[in-house]
Design an enzyme around this catalytic site. Sequence first.
Site, PDB file in Angstrom:
ATOM      1  N   GLY A 141      49.103  67.771  67.841  1.00  0.00           N
ATOM      2  CA  GLY A 141      48.997  69.359  67.477  1.00  0.00           C
ATOM      3  C   GLY A 141      49.792  69.968  66.634  1.00  0.00           C
ATOM      4  O   GLY A 141      50.309  71.014  66.586  1.00  0.00           O
ATOM      5  N   MET A 162      39.453  64.622  67.719  1.00  0.00           N
ATOM      6  CA  MET A 162      38.901  63.103  67.504  1.00  0.00           C
ATOM      7  C   MET A 162      37.619  62.618  68.088  1.00  0.00           C
ATOM      8  O   MET A 162      37.163  61.857  68.518  1.00  0.00           O
ATOM      9  CB  MET A 162      39.996  62.208  67.585  1.00  0.00           C
ATOM     10  CG  MET A 162      41.263  62.299  67.197  1.00  0.00           C
ATOM     11  SD  MET A 162      41.335  62.445  65.409  1.00  0.00           S
ATOM     12  CE  MET A 162      41.170  60.865  65.198  1.00  0.00           C
ATOM     13  N   HIS A 221      41.296  67.574  56.599  1.00  0.00           N
ATOM     14  CA  HIS A 221      41.236  65.915  56.785  1.00  0.00           C
ATOM     15  C   HIS A 221      42.243  65.524  55.814  1.00  0.00           C
ATOM     16  O   HIS A 221      42.781  66.049  54.774  1.00  0.00           O
ATOM     17  CB  HIS A 221      39.877  65.703  56.123  1.00  0.00           C
ATOM     18  CG  HIS A 221      39.692  64.242  55.937  1.00  0.00           C
ATOM     19  ND1 HIS A 221      39.559  63.577  56.968  1.00  0.00           N
ATOM     20  CD2 HIS A 221      39.843  63.365  55.108  1.00  0.00           C
ATOM     21  CE1 HIS A 221      39.495  62.180  56.625  1.00  0.00           C
ATOM     22  NE2 HIS A 221      39.483  62.055  55.382  1.00  0.00           N
TER      23      HIS A 221
HETATM   24  C1  GRF Z   1      45.981  65.504  60.698  1.00  0.00           C
HETATM   25  O1  GRF Z   1      46.467  64.574  59.846  1.00  0.00           O
HETATM   26  C2  GRF Z   1      44.840  65.924  60.337  1.00  0.00           C
HETATM   27  O2  GRF Z   1      44.491  66.107  58.978  1.00  0.00           O
HETATM   28  C3  GRF Z   1      43.680  65.360  61.091  1.00  0.00           C
HETATM   29  O3  GRF Z   1      44.141  64.688  62.214  1.00  0.00           O
HETATM   30  C4  GRF Z   1      45.481  64.780  62.175  1.00  0.00           C
HETATM   31  C5  GRF Z   1      45.941  65.769  63.209  1.00  0.00           C
HETATM   32  O4  GRF Z   1      47.500  65.949  63.431  1.00  0.00           O
HETATM   33  N1  GRF Z   1      42.355  65.861  61.103  1.00  0.00           N
HETATM   34  P1  GRF Z   1      48.093  66.825  64.536  1.00  0.00           P
HETATM   35  O5  GRF Z   1      47.617  66.819  65.752  1.00  0.00           O
HETATM   36  O6  GRF Z   1      47.677  68.417  63.841  1.00  0.00           O
HETATM   37  O7  GRF Z   1      49.486  66.703  64.193  1.00  0.00           O
END
Ligand code: GRF
Length: 227
Positions: free
Chosen positions: A15, A89, A108
Amino acid sequence: MQNNFPIVVLLSGRGSNFQALTQRLSDAHICAVISDKPEAPGLEFARDHGIKTFAFDRQDFPTKIAQKEAIYSAVDSFKSKLIVLAGFMQIIEAPFVERNLGRILNIHPSLLPRHPGLHTHERALEAKDEEHGCTVHFVDAGVDTGPVVAQAATKIAPGESAEALAGRVLALEHDIYPWAVSNIARGEISILGREVSYSVRCRAEADGHGFRIGREACPQAAETNGA
Ligand code: GRF
């Protein structure tokens, strides 16, 4: 601060993008954080900051689709203006995307259309790309194929490791995602069909930050000036 632009954040993990949103958003507020993983560290951060959280654990549902339907119902119940994916995810089913077209945003970690899917940093290195970065885009029914809002790019340094590159791209994500969401909240970025439009002020801001928007980010994009 409450305002007229409630957003719901969906996440599955650490997050860090959600944290950046809590710190840097303007003209929008996060009304809830929803996860498919009860143990996601992002949920703990939300609770510590007084933001409502909801977790839907796969083991509490007979099927994966039942779990996803529960998540979609929870999202719908907030009637938010924008659904912000921040490391969620899961593939989002087409009916949910279709009823929320132009209202789901994702970040992304690559310069789309290069490297959709997973392991983007490793793939950028293997492909010997000169540059890499991240893309904010609206979500359509495909995987990382929706209309591009903005990109932040960086040159890949000689001999750079995937970890180092990932860290540098993540820092760009933390800048560009709150910027994009805030501009959508202010109406400075809008979408009609697959066409993303930008105000003059937003274009100038993007330039100042070094973000790519419109045709610069996505050569196929139609170029129009928004309000
Ligand atoms: C990030 O790299 C984002 O680009 C991808 O998932 C990852 C999430 O990271 N969609 P976080 O949980 O926000 O640290």
